[in-house]
Structures are given as structure tokens and as C-alpha cells.
Enzyme design. Sequence first.
Site: not given
Lengths: 233, 247, 647
Positions: C338, C409, C433, C443, C449
Site C-alpha cells: 500500500r 486508513h 490495531e 501493514r 484482521l
Amino acid sequence: MGTFLYNSSIGKKLVMSVTGIFLVLFILFHMSMNLVAVISPEGYNMICELLGANWYALVGTLVLAAGVVIHFLYAIMLTLQNLAARGKERYAVTAKEQGVSWASKNMFVLGTIVLLGLCLHLLNFWSKMQLVEIMGQETNSLGFGPADGAALIRYTFSQWYYVVVYLIWFAALWFHLTHGVWSMFQSLGWGNKTWYPRLKSIACIVATIVFLCFALVVVFYFIQSLCGGACNL
Amino acid sequence: MNLTLKIWRQKNAKAKGAFETYHVENISPDTSFLEMLDILNNNLIHEGKEPVVFDHDCREGICGMCSLHINGHAHGPDSEITTCQLHMRKFNDGDTIVIEPWRSAAFPVIKDLAVDRSAYDKILQAGGFISVNTGGVPDANAIPIPKADADESMDAAACIGCGACAATCKNGSAMLFVAARVSSLAKLPQGRVEGARRAKAMVAKMDELGFGNCTNTGACEAECPKAISIAHIARLNREFLSAKFKD
Amino acid sequence: MATLDSKIPQGELSKKWSNHKAAIKVVSPANKRKLEIIVVGTGLGGASAAASLAELGYNVKVFCISDSPRRAHSIAAQGGINAAKNYQNDNDSVFRLFYDTIKGGDYRAREANVYRLAEVSNLIIDQCVAQGVPFAREYGGLLDNRSFGGAQVSRTFYARGQTGQQLLLGAYAALNRQIAKGNVKSYPRHEMLNLVVEDGEAKGIITRNLVTGEIERFGAHAVVIASGGYGNVFFLSTNAMNSNGSAAFQCYRKGAWFANPCFTQIHPTCIPVHGDQQSKLTLMSESLRNDGRIWVPKKMEDVKAIRSGAKKPTDIPEEDRDYYLERRYPAFGNLVPRDVASRAAKERCDAGYGVNETGLAVFLDFKTAIERLGKEVIRQRYGNLFQMYEKITDVNPYEQPMQIFPAVHYTMGGIWVDYNLMTTIPGLYAIGEANFSDHGANRLGASALMQGLADGYFVLPYTIGDYLSHKIQTPKTDVNTPAFDEAEKAVKEKIARIFSIQGKRSVDDIHKELGHIMWENVGMARTKESLEKAIKEVQRLRAEFWKDVKVPGTNEEFNQELEKALRLSDFLELGELMARDALNRNESCGGHFRSEYQTAEGEALRDDEHYAYVAVWEYTGENKEPVMHKEELRFEAVHLAQRNYKD
């Protein structure tokens, strides 16, 4: 065992569904019988004779009455509970949800109209036929024999206001059945995306046949009465 | 866009509520409905008035926190979305919009447009689970599940617990919510094990909490933001009745 | 005085966790019944931990700010959850998942924790399936997988575009089962506003009932913080509106040190900002990058034509499109991590190739995939995401490419924890988190999750016993002690202080300004100057908040403005801490990109010699500079290298 039939919501719906199925079957039987009156008044009277106040007809009547009573009492119970569940404050604005039929939201009102019509019908016919036989009388208040259904039909539907009232009654029944017939399958747990359109079509067809056939008898005898004996339909 | 808003205001659960009328101006059609309410609230704060309380959280249609009955529709006039996904382009300049809280005896108003939906939690606590402890379970691929079953289970599991079904139902029935959970687990072999117990327990709790009786109008499905089918209600009926007849 | 002992077990990496489990103490069932645990938050971490601890026999109290535990923001995770099952026979393994995660995190995570995460990942999938999570399946009835960024294997399990929802509903169901049994007491619409520390140990929390305003005390033998991340410091983020950093920040104030606060993940595929009235940003799942291709026009005239509406994106021929990720990173293409994808989008937009009126958007195009697989397959895979996109933007992504842009995010930083997930305050744990441990500086997708559930189902239930085994003689916590008095008083004073201001600015006004300061100066690219500026600006804004904020109503009611004001007061502290941490870290790594430190090709340039450590911050008092401590990161199993997603 069995308590769920009156203390659980799905159990109550099962009772509504089963009594509903039974009443629909009776209506279909009654409707077939009525059609005979159009084809042959004599034939119709033979059926009346056959039923009369014989034991099987009496048992049938009692079961039928129980069906109507249970169906209606449960409807009252469900409706009162549903009103309470809705709460005191109501929406100021409501709108029609897509694909939701008007009948489905007015079943109790429609059912009440059907029941009132039934009361009238009992007064017009049953009290002058089976009841007369049960009481052991030879003729009813109109002077007809208790098995002379054809004469009773002819007499009743020669009066225009009965025609109007009966047609309204049949219309309410039509609406009631368009929802009721498919809904009873759903309450029994028989329904899925493939079958919903089919069940709803079946409901619509059944309701329409019932309406047309019942209305046919009424209209037939009304028109016949208008003509006097002049026209023989 | 300039809009007139009629919003239900109610100080707390016990107070009597009433509609108040507000005006908002220069709202972009690309603004979301809740952003429009944010703007109203910001104006109210600057005017020294109390802002309107409404529940909301993720604002992407998945948490189920937002509610609102807008112009007669749960989650507003658009289909298959939650209020937070509703955009002002669905309205016209000059419109009057009536905004009400969920109305259902089992969802009492807490304040203004926020209601208490803890009844749904209680129903799930009654049996909306598979009784397995953490650890000691078989390998994930040990039980093959037909794709169609898994997909149907997922269709039902898409429920976000927003309450639109009971809020829409003229009978205040929670059947679609209960059915979604029962049906989702009933379609999986893991869930079948205690299927009968689950259906009975959840329906009993639903009845106990004062939800109404389903009369198969289908209004719940029409207003459900996840378009969950009433076919799941049929399955719940099946599950419940067969469980009861086996008793 | 707290010290930084990470308590990483000795021995070979792959044996550490099993050795550790064998070494730590356990509590007998009879004693578990006497022990109480508080869990704050009901996302994947909190719900799974609360359920698992209650199954073991502990008495658990669980708190959440929403009206139901099921609303926690884990529910919004779309794409999937990673596990090293190797069901696809593509040579996946625990080591490969570990390696990808360490590398994806740009070598700023703790090896031992990450290895443990990879180890327990498989158990999570088994657990979720047993709970009835309807993961996607193949026609043969076995589980399906898809690919996510930063990996060259398909190890992501998913349930349409609603994986987080399904996993959370699984954990929530397990929690419900324990609530029904009476092992868990649930407190929805309760917000933790203070931590109670007595004799150096966590003893309880002070909460506010969000409906009545009542301030309440709750005591326990241990407190678990599972309150998620603090991305909302930026005002606009993909976080839920009510997500906040306050519970974690109260712990920081009370002596729990805070690690790597500047490590923020900017997600590359979000719907672009449309105007200044916007309240939040909507994420479009990373899974879309499996089949979607990201591009901008090659020619500036095409960019201008698209912006003016003269041309549609579909009018641009293949040869004039710049699939810049495929161009720059041939090996990973559109599935780079990301941080890399976000920076590449920013690079193109900075160069003037942004495709919407603000110049801050790139295309995510499904044309090739629809041609290859057909519309129906795409609908099955991403139907709900496409629908969501169309509802928000009024553009049909089956016909026109989506417009996307990076947005805040996730926060990799969080409360510092040791290998047992215990913070620097004994008896206080942080999971999911809310802690810092597993993702380093970036991440990987579908790993949040995994971490939340790993912590809650399979790590904390073991490690918390080690601490609680010393508490079996300790009676139920007395909440009528001076420590509770003092903590409650502080909360009440803070609330009274906020109401006493009655200034001119609404909470949202100030929060938006904070967000602007943070995004401009502590966002995707940071410099020494921007960070110094941010510290000053945040300090100024904080002072302004305490002078000029306006909160209507009273405490004794459902008051959402008060909730927001309390959270904002903590964001105003956190923002400064983030800038300080970013200023300290004179290197670029993962999501932390200091413009001064980049390679000739514009990639993040790490400084392993000086910054291969966790920066851990200690609170020293209001308006005082925090003190930084270091936890050196030692890498034994992996070799530190410049991340390479090119070949």
C-alpha cells in the site's frame, strides 16, 4: 408440545395457514357447487338434498365453523399483538414499499369484510336451509323447502342491493386470497426465490377463479330476474 | 440545493417529542445525507441551539449504526443502501424532507433520531451462534461445503442488524433479522448441529421482546439495505416448525 | 519506573512461541472464576479476546461506544484475511508469510511477534470456519483464495467484499454466547475516559455512559485495550466517525509508553475527496487490485481533456495510458504494498497527471478484466464494491474506470507491548490495531484482521494467564480507593472544563483544521520543516480548543458533541506526538516517508544503522516534551535489504 401453536409467533402463523388452506378448499368446493346452479337448478337442489342436515354435513359444518372461528380469533389476536408491537408513536409519513401488495397490508380489514359478508350469507341461506332442517321444520320463513337452494338463490339475487353487497364481498375475498393463498405456503416454510413468482401467480389465479365463478351465479340470477321469465339464459 | 427539514426532536426516552422545522442552504448534490445533517448540526451549534442526535458510524453502509425513516422510507428513498450511503442527488432543490426515528415498540427512542436496538443483541444472544470454543476445531477444509450453500449462507449473513426490517414492518416484526441469522447458519453443516435449538430459542426470545408477528407482506425485504430475501423467513419457518414437531 | 523489556523468548525463531507457551504459567479453572478482566473495545481483537477469555472461565466485562458490539469498525474491512494454509499449492508457508510481513513492514517490526502471527494464522481460519463464517468456496466445496498486495502467493481468505463483517460477526457470536452464559457482562454505549493505576498496576477504568452521562467505575485484575487506531486524527480517513484514540491515549497518560506513533498507513484505493463538506473517506478494497489496473494518461493534453470533460477515460487508447505501477514494479505490478502504491499515485498527481478537477485522483480500471473474465465474474467478485462506488459517485464502474486516491486508513503505531502483549503498565494489555507490534512501518493488506484475531483468540488468552497467575490471591478490586477517586475526579473536571469554555468554534471546525494540518505536514510525505511546523500548529490549535470550543448541552444526557470534544482533545495531543516521532525518525520507511530520505528512483530510503529501532514515547506531563526510549530491533532470520518489488 403444541403450546407453540398459541404462544409462538410462527406457531400462530401455522394455525392461520392451516385454517386458511382449509377455508380455501371449502370455498373451492362451494364454488363448484354453485356453478351447478347456473347449469341446472335441479341438479343444484339435488346437491342441497344430499347435504341437508345429514350427519356428515353437520360434522362438516361444525368443522368449517371451527375453521372460521379459529382463523378469525387468531387474526384478532395477531392484529392486536402487531398493533402493540408497532408502538404508540406512528410514522408521520409512510410510503409504499416497492413490490408490496396493498392486500398484504390490509388482511384484517379484508378478512373482517369477508366475515361480515359471511354473516349475511348465513342469514340469507344457511338459516333458511340447514338450520331449518335441524329445527325439524318443513319450510323456511319464505315458504320454500329447505333443500330448494335454487329458489332461494333466485329470490335473493332478484334484489339489486344483495347483488351489490355480494359483489363487494367477493371483491374483498379476491384481495384476501391474492395474499392469503401464497402466504399460507410461506408460513408453512414452503417458499423460495424461484417459487415466489409461481406461488403469487397461483394465488392470483385461484382468487380470480373464485371471484368470477361466485359472481357469475349472482349476476346470472340477477339478470334472469330482470328479464322475468322472458329470457332464458 | 435549499431544503426544508422536518425532524423529530425528543429530549430523552421519557419526554414527549415533536417535529421541528429547519432550513439548510447551498447543499451540494454530491453531499451525503448524513453530511447534510452534519452541516445542519454545525449551523445549530453556531446558533446556540442543540444539534440533532442521530446514530451513525462507519458511513460506508456496513456497521448498521445509522437508521432514519426518511420521507416514509427506512434508509431513505434509494434502494439497497443505508442512510449513510444516500446522497442528496436523490432529492430536488426546494424539497421538504421528513426525518423520523425508527418506530417500533421494541426500539424505544433514546433521543431525537437515535433508538435503542439492544433487543436485536438479545435475540442473537439467545442462540445466534455455533457453540464452539476457541481452539480444538478441525481443519478449515475438513468439511467441504457446496458453493451454492456457502453463497446462500453469505446472502443471509450480509445482514447488518440496522433494524430497518422491524422498523418498516407494519407489524413491528423482526422475522427477517432472525431469519437471516438462522438461515445463514442452517445452510452450513457446522450450523446444522444445533439448528433446531437455535431456531426455537431465537424465535422465543423475539416473541418475548415484544416484536410482532410476520404476515408475509415483504416490506422488510423491500426496505432492507442488503436486500435480504424473505425466502430466509420461509426457511426459518421450516426450521422452527420441524423442530417443534420433533419435540 | 517502567523499562523496555520486550520479553522475547530465547531460542530459534520457529520454536519461540511453543517454548514460551511451555514456560509461562497457567491459572487453574477454579482460580479463573475469581479473576476479572476488563476488555475495552469489541472489534476483532476485543470481541475475540473477551469471548475466548470467558470460555476459559474468567469473568469478563466488555465495553464499547456503539449501541452493539457488532458495530466496531473491524466490520468495514472488505478484502480478506491472510493465512499460511498453502491451500493453493503455490509454495506458501509460515516462513513466507512471516517474511512477506516483515518485508512489507519495511523491517521495522519485531521478528518474534511477526513469526508468531504467521504461525497462528492457520488456526484463525479453522476457528472462523467452525464458527460458521461463510468464506468463499470453490465448486468442489473447498475454500477459495485471492491475492493481496505485497505477496506473490494467494493466501487471502475472503467472504465477498465483507470479510471483516463476517469475521466480526463470528467473534461477536462467540461473545454473545458468553454473554448469554453470564461469563461476560456487556456495556454498550460506554466510553472509557480514564485508566486507574494503583501500586503501579492497572486496576480498572472510568467510563461515561453515553446515554445518561453517568460516570462509572469498574475494577478488574487486568485491563485489555482493544480500542483500535487513531487515524481519525486526520479528520478525513477511512475510519468510522466514532473511531478514536482516546482509550489508548489515556493509557499513555497513565504511564503506558506509545510506540512509533508516526507510522500511519495511507491506503491507495479510496474514493477521492469531493468537497469541504465531506465527513469521511470511503475505501475501495485492495482486492480490487487483483483485477483492476491503475493508470493515468501519458499525455498532458489527455489529462486536460478528461478534466474538462472533453474526453472520457474510455476514449484514451491503450498506448496513451501509463499503467505506472506495472511500469515501475514489473514483478508485483498493481499488487505492490500500500505505501508504495500510494506514493506512486502521489508522484503522478504531483507531476500534474491527476485525472479529476482537483488533480488528486488516478484511474482504477476493470476493462481488461471484464474483457478477460466477463462482467458476471467481476460482479460475483466485487459486486457490492461496485454498487457502493456507484451509489457514492454516480458513476458505473462496469463502464467507466473508478477514480481513486490515497487516504488515511490504519495506524501501525500504538501502545507499546512486550511479547506477552502487556504494556509498560503491569496488568494493562493492548491488542489489535491499538498496539504497535506486528506491522512495522507498513501493514500488508488482509493482515489487520489476522492480527486482531490472532491476538484475541490465540495469543492473549495464553499470555494473560502468566500475569494473572500471580493474582489468584488478590480479592475483587475495590473501586472505592483514592486511585479510583482521583481518576474519576480528573474525568469530571475535564468535562466541566470543556463545558465552561462556551467559545465560538464547533468541535468539527477545529477537528477539520487539525486534519488539514496533519494531512499537509504529517501525511504521505513529510519533511523536517513540515513536521516542525505541524508541532507548532497543533500546539496553537490545542490552545485554541481549550479557549474557544463550543459544546452545547450538558453532561447528563446523550451528548454527541461532548463525546467528539473529549476525543478531539486527545487527538490534539496525539497529533503533536505523531509529528515529534516523525521528526525524530530521520529516514524513510514504509508509510513514513521523509522527502529528504529517498533513493534516486523515489523509493523510501531506510537508515538501518541508526533507526532500526522502535521509538517508544513516555508521557511526562501536560505540555511537556515526551521522552523517547528505544527498543532495538534485532533481525536474525531475515536479512535487512532495500525492499524490492521490481523483480
